[in-house]
Structures are given as structure tokens and as C-alpha cells.
Write an enzyme that holds these catalytic residues in place. Structure first.
Site, PDB file in Angstrom:
ATOM      1  N   HIS A 165       0.820  -1.230   0.000  1.00 14.51           N
ATOM      2  CA  HIS A 165       0.000   0.000   0.000  1.00 14.51           C
ATOM      3  C   HIS A 165       0.850   1.275   0.000  1.00 14.51           C
ATOM      4  CE1 HIS A 165      -3.622  -2.268   0.494  1.00 14.51           C
ATOM      5  NE2 HIS A 165      -3.295  -2.734   1.693  1.00 14.51           N
ATOM      6  N   HIS A 176      -6.293  -7.312  -0.251  1.00 16.23           N
ATOM      7  CA  HIS A 176      -6.444  -5.878  -0.533  1.00 16.23           C
ATOM      8  C   HIS A 176      -5.692  -5.531  -1.815  1.00 16.23           C
ATOM      9  CE1 HIS A 176      -6.760  -6.265   3.923  1.00 16.23           C
ATOM     10  NE2 HIS A 176      -7.779  -5.448   3.729  1.00 16.23           N
ATOM     11  N   ASP A 189      -4.364 -12.705   3.743  1.00 13.35           N
ATOM     12  CA  ASP A 189      -5.627 -12.265   4.337  1.00 13.35           C
ATOM     13  C   ASP A 189      -6.838 -12.603   3.476  1.00 13.35           C
ATOM     14  OD1 ASP A 189      -4.747 -10.419   2.486  1.00 13.35           O
ATOM     15  OD2 ASP A 189      -4.690  -8.725   3.872  1.00 13.35           O
TER      16      ASP A 189
HETATM   17 ZN    ZN Z   1      -4.076  -7.181   2.848  1.00 13.60          ZN
END
Ligand code: ZN
Length: 337
Positions: free
Chosen positions: A125, A162, A247
Site C-alpha cells: 500500500h 487488498h 488475508d
Molecule cells: Zn491485505
């Protein structure tokens, strides 16, 4: 077969406090993954060197690097509502960013066949001028940029639940990096729609597969075979870097995807088989259920060594053809714009 396992005592000195999901205990669980893997005899531990400021500067603005360093050394604090830094975070971050560079050197020298890097803080990120989403320095991007500078063609395969907005941003206009991400959508950080395909010379070299919550392994494999395989084959990477976030495991407390550790074995095997002449390095990203982290690490290590022994069976469920058709169509329209 030698699989490097990169880890460093400095990684646990990145102190996120007592209630943060991105905790030092994650690395203990990941380390246990070696013992529970079927390939522990093939694992060679190593302690990476730190990345230099020049190496970080290939993907991050120097003003951000300076500010981050000062912020950590002054005691740290909150960088955004999710992202914490402590005194130990600067060293943890530069030794995490260095892990990829070091592993690549060892693989190039013939000392190992592949690598798994148990780094923290995670990286995908982090954008060029800002920390976000638990990430300070974009570890995988630091290596990808170094490889590109050496004339390599780099596939970044990101199966963290994500979207890796930082990695996407850094190579959005770069045809030397094919960025492929499968992620839950909508979810943090809100990017990663199928119509985000890259721009300029990099148009077509970003491939996003935003999946509904609860998507299971069969839809992942269908998407890989139908949508990702032709792109990877045409690109012909010389290096394959995996943003190995665990995740998307169905027990993860932060997301709602439907995978098991058995599926992570198959995702890793798939990308290895698609890129037979490519060297493979996996970077730990997210993953917040400790037993899922242990099992998924074991599964990924097995796959890196070419084994299919799985700690848990694969997930099951119908293939979501409607979702896949819609995102293929959205990508096709963006490419023809
Ligand atoms: Zn993640």
C-alpha cells in the site's frame, strides 16, 4: 532445491502497539510455517542486508524517505489512522526493503532457487510519497524497480485480499512490470477496479481482478487460466515477484474472502508453472489470523519447492462466471478506449 527464507530480528522491533492486527506475533506464526511445511529440509534461513537510500529512492520520493526516517527516530506515532511507526520501524522498513534485493542477489549467484521473505512492515500500500495501510516502504516495488533497472521483465502477482495500490501506482506507466492483483472489492483501499489497466506505455500492463466477498478457489483458478494466463504468456517475465498476503484466507479477521491455505499452494504453483524460466520471490504482505498465517506459509513454501502437500484442503464453491464476465468486459472496454 534451496528455498531462501529471509527474516531479521529488526522486523519485530516495528512496534505497532498492543491491539494492532499487524503485530510482531505474525512473524512467529509465519516462522512456524517452516516446521509445519513438508519441505523444511529445503529451507535456508538468511538475514537480509538493509536497502540503501538510493535503492529506496527508485520508488519513493527522497523527501518522504527523509521525513519517515526522522519521524521514526523521533519516537514515531500515527502516520495515518491505520499506520503506526515506532523508533524501531525505520530499521525494520529498510531491512524489509533490502530483503528482496539480497534474495535476488543470492538467486542470481546460484545459491538458491527461490525465496520467501517474512518481512514486516508489509509494503504494497505504500505509495511514492506516503505511508498507508500498515505499509511504510514498498518492499516489492523496491526490488521490481531494481530488476527493471537491470533490464529484467517483472511480473508482480499480488494475491493479498487488498488491492496493492502503491505497487500499481509506481508502475502504472511502465511496460517492464506486469502488475496482476486479485483482491476483494469493494474493500480497503478502494482502488483496483478492472478498468484500471495502466496508462501511456504501461497501458495493458496492470491487470486487476476485483472479486466479490466470499469468492473461493475455483473462481480464482478460472480467472487465472482464462484471463491472467494469456497476459502472462505474452509478457514472458524473467522474474516473478509475489505479494503473498494471506488475508484472503477465510479465517482472516479483516476481510471476507473464501480461500484456504490449500488454495495458496495452488496460486503459487500456478504462477510458478506459468513462468517456467522466471525466478520467483514471495514477499509477506497481510494476513492476520495466526493459524492461517502458519498454514498458508507452509503451503506457499511447499509450492515454491514444487510440492503439493497441503495443510488444509482447497476451498470449494461455484465458479462465479457472471463476475468474471463482467470484469473481463470492463477491462476490454478500458483497453480499447
Ligand atoms: Zn491485505
Amino acid at each position: 532445491m534451496v528455498i531462501l527464507f529471509g527474516t531479521h530480528p529488526k522486523y519485530v522491533e516495528h512496534d505497532t502497539g498492543s491491539v494492532h492486527p499487524e503485530s510482531p506475533e505474525r512473524l512467529i506464526a509465519v516462522r512456524r510455517g517452516i516446521e509445519s511445511s513438508c519441505v523444511k529440509d529445503a529451507i535456508k534461513l538468511f538475514q537480509p542486508e538493509a536497502a540503501t537510500l538510493e535503492e529506496l529512492g527508485r520508488v519513493h520520493e527522497s523527501s518522504y524517505i527523509d521525513a519517515l526516517r526522522r519521524f521514526c527516530l523521533m519516537g514515531g506515532g500515527m502516520l495515518d489512522p491505520d499506520t503506526v511507526a515506532s523508533v524501531g520501524s525505520w530499521d525494520a522498513a529498510i531491512y524489509s526493503a533490502g530483503a528482496g534485493l539480497d534474495a535476488a542477489r543470492k538467486i542470481r549467484a546460484g545459491e538458491a532457487d527461490a525465496a520467501f521473505l517474512a518481512v514486516r512492515p508489509p509494503g504494497h500500500h505504500a505509495v511514492s510519497d506516503r505511508a498507508m495501510g500498515f505499509c511504510l516502504i514498498n518492499n516489492i516495488a523496491v526490488l521490481a524497480a531494481d530488476l527493471v533497472a537491470k533490464g529484467e521483465k517483472v511480473l508482480v502477482f499480488d494475491y493479498d485480499a487488498h488491492h496493492g495500490n502503491g505497487t500499481q501506482e509506481m508502475f502504472f506507466e511502465d511496460p517492464s512490470v506486469l502488475y496482476v492483483s486479485i483482491h476483494q472489492y469493494p474493500q480497503y483501499p478502494g482502488t483496483g477496479r478492472a478498468r484500471e489497466v495502466g496508462s501511456g506505455a504501461g497501458k495493458g500492463f496492470t491487470l486487476n481482478l476485483p472479486f466479490h466477498a466470499a469468492t473461493t478457489g475455483p473462481s480464482y483458478m478460472e480467472a487465472l487460466n482464462r484471463i491472467v494466463a494469456p497476459a502472462v504468456e505474452a509478457f514472458a517475465p524473467t522474474w516473478t515477484l509475489i505479494s503473498a498476503g494471506f488475508d484472503a484466507h477465510r479465517r482472516d479477521p479483516l476481510t471476507e474472502m473464501g480461500l484456504t491455505s490449500g488454495d495458496f499452494c495452488d496460486l503459487t504453483l500456478w504462477v510458478k508453472q506459468q513462468t517456467p524460466s522466471s525466478k520467483v520471490i514471495a514477499f509477506l504482505e497481510g494476513g492476520y489470523d495466526l493459524s492461517a498465517l502458519e498454514q498458508s506459509t507452509a503451503a506457499t513454501l511447499a509450492a515454491l519447492a514444487g510440492e503439493t502437500t497441503k495443510p488444509e484442503p482447497n476451498s470449494d464453491g461455484p465458479i462465479d462466471f457472471e463476475m468474471l464476465k463482467a470484469l473481463e468486459e470492463s477491462r476490454r472496454r478500458a483497453l480499447s478506449d
